[in-house]
Motif scaffolding. Structure first.
Motif, PDB file in Angstrom:
ATOM      1  N   MET A   1       0.850  -1.168   0.000  1.00  8.60           N
ATOM      2  CA  MET A   1       0.000   0.000   0.000  1.00  8.60           C
ATOM      3  C   MET A   1       0.900   1.236   0.000  1.00  8.60           C
ATOM      4  SD  MET A   1      -2.827   1.134   2.895  1.00  8.60           S
ATOM      5  CE  MET A   1      -1.773   1.095   4.318  1.00  8.60           C
ATOM      6  N   PHE A   2       0.593   2.163  -0.871  1.00  4.03           N
ATOM      7  CA  PHE A   2       1.343   3.413  -0.940  1.00  4.03           C
ATOM      8  C   PHE A   2       0.485   4.519  -0.347  1.00  4.03           C
ATOM      9  CE2 PHE A   2       3.013   7.229  -3.052  1.00  4.03           C
ATOM     10  CZ  PHE A   2       4.350   7.092  -2.717  1.00  4.03           C
ATOM     11  N   LYS A  44       4.952   6.381   8.014  1.00  2.00           N
ATOM     12  CA  LYS A  44       5.095   4.930   7.896  1.00  2.00           C
ATOM     13  C   LYS A  44       4.464   4.226   9.093  1.00  2.00           C
ATOM     14  CE  LYS A  44       8.359   1.230   7.127  1.00  2.00           C
ATOM     15  NZ  LYS A  44       9.345   0.576   7.919  1.00  2.00           N
ATOM     16  N   GLY A  45       4.729   4.733  10.299  1.00  2.00           N
ATOM     17  CA  GLY A  45       4.133   4.142  11.501  1.00  2.00           C
ATOM     18  C   GLY A  45       2.616   4.217  11.490  1.00  2.00           C
ATOM     19  N   MET A  52      -2.571  -2.705   9.850  1.00  2.00           N
ATOM     20  CA  MET A  52      -2.735  -3.779  10.833  1.00  2.00           C
ATOM     21  C   MET A  52      -4.142  -3.819  11.413  1.00  2.00           C
ATOM     22  SD  MET A  52       0.800  -4.088  12.997  1.00  2.00           S
ATOM     23  CE  MET A  52       1.047  -2.365  13.349  1.00  2.00           C
ATOM     24  N   THR A  53      -4.739  -2.650  11.611  1.00  2.00           N
ATOM     25  CA  THR A  53      -6.059  -2.612  12.243  1.00  2.00           C
ATOM     26  C   THR A  53      -7.204  -2.653  11.239  1.00  2.00           C
ATOM     27  OG1 THR A  53      -6.065  -0.181  12.265  1.00  2.00           O
ATOM     28  CG2 THR A  53      -5.187  -1.321  14.231  1.00  2.00           C
ATOM     29  N   SER A  80       3.648  -2.656   3.914  1.00  2.00           N
ATOM     30  CA  SER A  80       2.972  -3.940   3.735  1.00  2.00           C
ATOM     31  C   SER A  80       3.097  -4.721   5.031  1.00  2.00           C
ATOM     32  CB  SER A  80       3.595  -4.731   2.581  1.00  2.00           C
ATOM     33  OG  SER A  80       4.895  -5.154   2.927  1.00  2.00           O
ATOM     34  N   LEU A  81       2.182  -5.643   5.250  1.00  2.00           N
ATOM     35  CA  LEU A  81       2.239  -6.447   6.465  1.00  2.00           C
ATOM     36  C   LEU A  81       3.522  -7.274   6.512  1.00  2.00           C
ATOM     37  CD1 LEU A  81      -1.430  -7.720   6.887  1.00  2.00           C
ATOM     38  CD2 LEU A  81      -0.253  -5.967   8.214  1.00  2.00           C
ATOM     39  N   THR A  82       3.980  -7.740   5.367  1.00  4.90           N
ATOM     40  CA  THR A  82       5.180  -8.582   5.354  1.00  4.90           C
ATOM     41  C   THR A  82       6.442  -7.804   5.716  1.00  4.90           C
ATOM     42  OG1 THR A  82       5.446  -8.237   2.983  1.00  4.90           O
ATOM     43  CG2 THR A  82       4.235 -10.203   3.662  1.00  4.90           C
ATOM     44  N   ALA A  83       6.406  -6.484   5.597  1.00  3.02           N
ATOM     45  CA  ALA A  83       7.578  -5.669   5.930  1.00  3.02           C
ATOM     46  C   ALA A  83       7.622  -5.267   7.402  1.00  3.02           C
ATOM     47  CB  ALA A  83       7.604  -4.419   5.056  1.00  3.02           C
ATOM     48  N   ILE A  84       6.557  -5.524   8.146  1.00  4.80           N
ATOM     49  CA  ILE A  84       6.509  -5.160   9.555  1.00  4.80           C
ATOM     50  C   ILE A  84       7.306  -6.188  10.356  1.00  4.80           C
ATOM     51  CG2 ILE A  84       5.006  -4.861  11.575  1.00  4.80           C
ATOM     52  CD1 ILE A  84       2.817  -3.955   9.575  1.00  4.80           C
ATOM     53  N   ASP A  85       8.207  -5.715  11.199  1.00 11.55           N
ATOM     54  CA  ASP A  85       9.045  -6.576  12.021  1.00 11.55           C
ATOM     55  C   ASP A  85       8.180  -7.162  13.139  1.00 11.55           C
ATOM     56  OD1 ASP A  85      11.421  -7.808  12.627  1.00 11.55           O
ATOM     57  OD2 ASP A  85      12.310  -6.064  13.616  1.00 11.55           O
ATOM     58  N   ALA A  86       7.785  -8.426  12.980  1.00 12.70           N
ATOM     59  CA  ALA A  86       6.848  -9.035  13.920  1.00 12.70           C
ATOM     60  C   ALA A  86       7.198 -10.498  14.156  1.00 12.70           C
ATOM     61  CB  ALA A  86       5.424  -8.924  13.377  1.00 12.70           C
TER      62      ALA A  86
END
Length: 150
Positions: A1-2, A44-45, A52-53, A80-86
């Motif tokens: 998502m941009f 970005k945050g 996420m929500t 993107s969700l895949t780029a979030i450190d989780a």
């Protein structure tokens, strides 16, 4: 998502403030370059949180005039969700020394930041670290989880 957002950058009390146009919040830096970088981090945050929500991402209103005598800066970020450190909820439970249902409860009450993807629940490493930092650890330093040291 941009995601695109305009920010007004202006000097105040020795700092350069970066205030998003038509959104609440903002950030600051010690120079215009620093404030611009902080604006990108802030956006970005926020965009990761919206993703996420499942929140509706506000459409950008472009062409804003400065309200504080500053300069308008257009900032764009890709998230993107895949780029979030989780980590998985199970891994988060082990890191925090709690049960997996407690992780789910903490996410639902805002004590941790996480999201579901398919059948899996993920928790951001940043929210786990924040939770660890806010409470004194009963464990000795060599027992602290190394996963968050990435």
């Amino acid at each position: 998502m941009f995601v695109l957002q305009e920010f007004e950058l202006f000097e105040s009390e020795g700092y350069v403030l970066a205030i998003p146009c038509n959104l609440d919040g903002g950030t600051e830096g010690v120079s215009y370059e620093d404030a611009a970088a902080m604006a990108a981090d802030w956006l970005k945050g926020m965009a990761e949180h919206w993703l996420m929500t499942g929140a509706v991402v506000p459409k950008p209103v472009l062409g804003n005039a400065p309200q504080h005598g500053g300069r308008i800066l257009l900032v764009g970020v890709e998230v993107s969700l895949t780029a979030i450190d989780a980590v998985t909820a199970t891994e988060a439970a082990a890191l925090l020394g709690v049960s997996r249902p407690r992780i789910t409860q903490l996410i639902s009450t805002g004590g941790l930041e996480g999201y579901r993807q398919g059948r899996n629940t993920y928790v951001t490493k940043a929210s786990i670290q924040a939770r660890l930092d806010e409470r004194p650890s009963l464990r000795t330093p060599h027992e602290r989880p190394e996963l968050l040291q990435a």
